[in-house]
Design a protein around this motif. Structure first.
Motif, PDB file in Angstrom:
ATOM      1  N   LEU A 175       3.938 -10.388  -5.446  1.00 40.02           N
ATOM      2  CA  LEU A 175       3.792  -9.451  -4.333  1.00 40.02           C
ATOM      3  C   LEU A 175       5.093  -9.291  -3.566  1.00 40.02           C
ATOM      4  CD1 LEU A 175       0.391 -10.731  -2.841  1.00 40.02           C
ATOM      5  CD2 LEU A 175       0.743  -8.834  -4.444  1.00 40.02           C
ATOM      6  N   SER A 176       5.314  -8.071  -3.070  1.00 43.43           N
ATOM      7  CA  SER A 176       6.460  -7.836  -2.191  1.00 43.43           C
ATOM      8  C   SER A 176       6.090  -8.287  -0.781  1.00 43.43           C
ATOM      9  CB  SER A 176       6.797  -6.354  -2.165  1.00 43.43           C
ATOM     10  OG  SER A 176       5.737  -5.635  -1.573  1.00 43.43           O
ATOM     11  N   GLU A 177       7.097  -8.367   0.077  1.00 45.63           N
ATOM     12  CA  GLU A 177       6.848  -8.716   1.472  1.00 45.63           C
ATOM     13  C   GLU A 177       5.781  -7.784   2.044  1.00 45.63           C
ATOM     14  OE1 GLU A 177      10.256  -7.969   3.907  1.00 45.63           O
ATOM     15  OE2 GLU A 177       9.071  -8.132   5.737  1.00 45.63           O
ATOM     16  N   GLU A 178       5.956  -6.485   1.789  1.00 48.88           N
ATOM     17  CA  GLU A 178       5.017  -5.495   2.309  1.00 48.88           C
ATOM     18  C   GLU A 178       3.609  -5.726   1.764  1.00 48.88           C
ATOM     19  OE1 GLU A 178       6.357  -1.622   1.379  1.00 48.88           O
ATOM     20  OE2 GLU A 178       4.892  -0.645   2.709  1.00 48.88           O
ATOM     21  N   GLU A 179       3.525  -6.030   0.481  1.00 47.36           N
ATOM     22  CA  GLU A 179       2.206  -6.237  -0.122  1.00 47.36           C
ATOM     23  C   GLU A 179       1.523  -7.488   0.433  1.00 47.36           C
ATOM     24  OE1 GLU A 179       3.158  -4.097  -4.435  1.00 47.36           O
ATOM     25  OE2 GLU A 179       3.589  -6.225  -4.130  1.00 47.36           O
ATOM     26  N   ILE A 180       2.313  -8.521   0.682  1.00 44.87           N
ATOM     27  CA  ILE A 180       1.724  -9.732   1.258  1.00 44.87           C
ATOM     28  C   ILE A 180       1.161  -9.414   2.645  1.00 44.87           C
ATOM     29  CG2 ILE A 180       2.190 -12.070   2.083  1.00 44.87           C
ATOM     30  CD1 ILE A 180       4.436 -12.260   0.018  1.00 44.87           C
ATOM     31  N   LYS A 181       1.948  -8.661   3.414  1.00 46.24           N
ATOM     32  CA  LYS A 181       1.582  -8.353   4.801  1.00 46.24           C
ATOM     33  C   LYS A 181       0.427  -7.370   4.924  1.00 46.24           C
ATOM     34  CE  LYS A 181       5.899  -8.825   7.418  1.00 46.24           C
ATOM     35  NZ  LYS A 181       7.075  -8.066   7.898  1.00 46.24           N
ATOM     36  N   LYS A 182       0.180  -6.629   3.856  1.00 46.60           N
ATOM     37  CA  LYS A 182      -0.730  -5.474   3.918  1.00 46.60           C
ATOM     38  C   LYS A 182      -2.008  -5.713   4.734  1.00 46.60           C
ATOM     39  CE  LYS A 182      -1.688  -1.634   0.849  1.00 46.60           C
ATOM     40  NZ  LYS A 182      -1.777  -1.237  -0.577  1.00 46.60           N
ATOM     41  N   PRO A 183      -2.768  -6.799   4.490  1.00 52.20           N
ATOM     42  CA  PRO A 183      -4.023  -6.967   5.215  1.00 52.20           C
ATOM     43  C   PRO A 183      -3.836  -7.066   6.740  1.00 52.20           C
ATOM     44  CG  PRO A 183      -3.819  -8.591   3.444  1.00 52.20           C
ATOM     45  CD  PRO A 183      -2.525  -7.878   3.522  1.00 52.20           C
TER      46      PRO A 183
END
Lengths: 139, 139
Positions: free
Chosen positions: A32-40
């Motif tokens: 996961l990218s930083e953005e994907e991790i943060k998504k929720p």
DNA sequence: TCTATATTTGCAACATTGTTGCATTTGAAA
DNA sequence: TTTCAAATGCAACAATGTTGCAAATATAGA
């Protein structure tokens, strides 16, 4: 392996940001990218805290960075193969952007100039995953 | 192969920035970063022009980008192997930061999941070059 | 449970790398 | 020499990552 078990094993404090990042990575099949991790919860933690936490987890060998050819970065949990043979191989789907770790499923070998020493090898395969292949070529 | 021959062959105008970049890359044994290319005349061209020129040269297939595991980027002239087997392999010395293209000197093979298609493969070998190895281990 | 302390976090500011829009300049074809 | 698409420079912006410092917090020990 749970988040708390990992943090305990590596003797790290069980802080919010660490637990959040590890939890997201544990749940994910792919890197996961930083953005994907943060998504929720995009603003749950400060950007700086996020970077510092990722750095710590990487330094401790809990996760690893994957740098793709377009300069983007993804993160994944390390396998429990202590330090393998230092060949890090990943598959990147150019359509859905998914990244898969290919631990132990690759063979690589190079003829280096005399006295050149290889320490680590990073491989990124760019291509299409099965889902995206079928979408673009129905039947 | 001269700078002018290359630009003529690819039907590109012989502009200052293109000639400068190609000239620097032609003179160099190893791949160069933006900063390294600019070194002799850091402010000869605007930063934007530099990026746009590198992009053009890359799109035309004259040069290629190499993204290292620390997110840094280097550029090198393409070999004249039309589109090879799409395996791009480079050696990066972690000490002197030199990057070497390893065209045709590597073997790679991966077991991908069913119906996954590989289009291009990027390999970066991190290690020490002969010079740096000898410096750190005299005799 | 409470306290002390090193660690982690948030905030502000900054650095680097890369992009976009637009007006001006320039290479090269006529 | 003229003409015009292409290339360039400038200003502004965006994304990504870093540093210093003060406030908050996890956890070891009382």
């Amino acid at each position: 392996m749970t988040v708390d078990e990992i943090l305990h094993q590596y003797d790290l404090k069980h802080t919010g940001c660490r637990k959040f990042i590890l939890s997201e990575l544990l749940q994910s099949e792919s890197a996961l990218s930083e953005e994907e991790i943060k998504k929720p919860f995009p603003d749950l933690f400060d950007r700086v805290t996020f970077y510092r936490t990722l750095k710590t987890l990487e330094e401790r060998g809990i996760i690893h960075r994957i740098v793709l050819n377009d300069n983007s970065v993804k993160y994944a949990l390390n396998g429990h193969h202590p330090d393998q043979n230092r060949l890090h191989a990943h598959f990147h789907c150019g359509k859905c952007d998914e990244v898969l770790c290919l631990q132990g499923k690759t063979r690589f070998d190079a003829e280096l100039p005399v006295d050149f020493v290889s320490q680590e090898v990073f491989v990124v395969i760019e291509g299409l995953c099965a889902d995206c292949l079928h979408q673009s070529q129905p039947d």
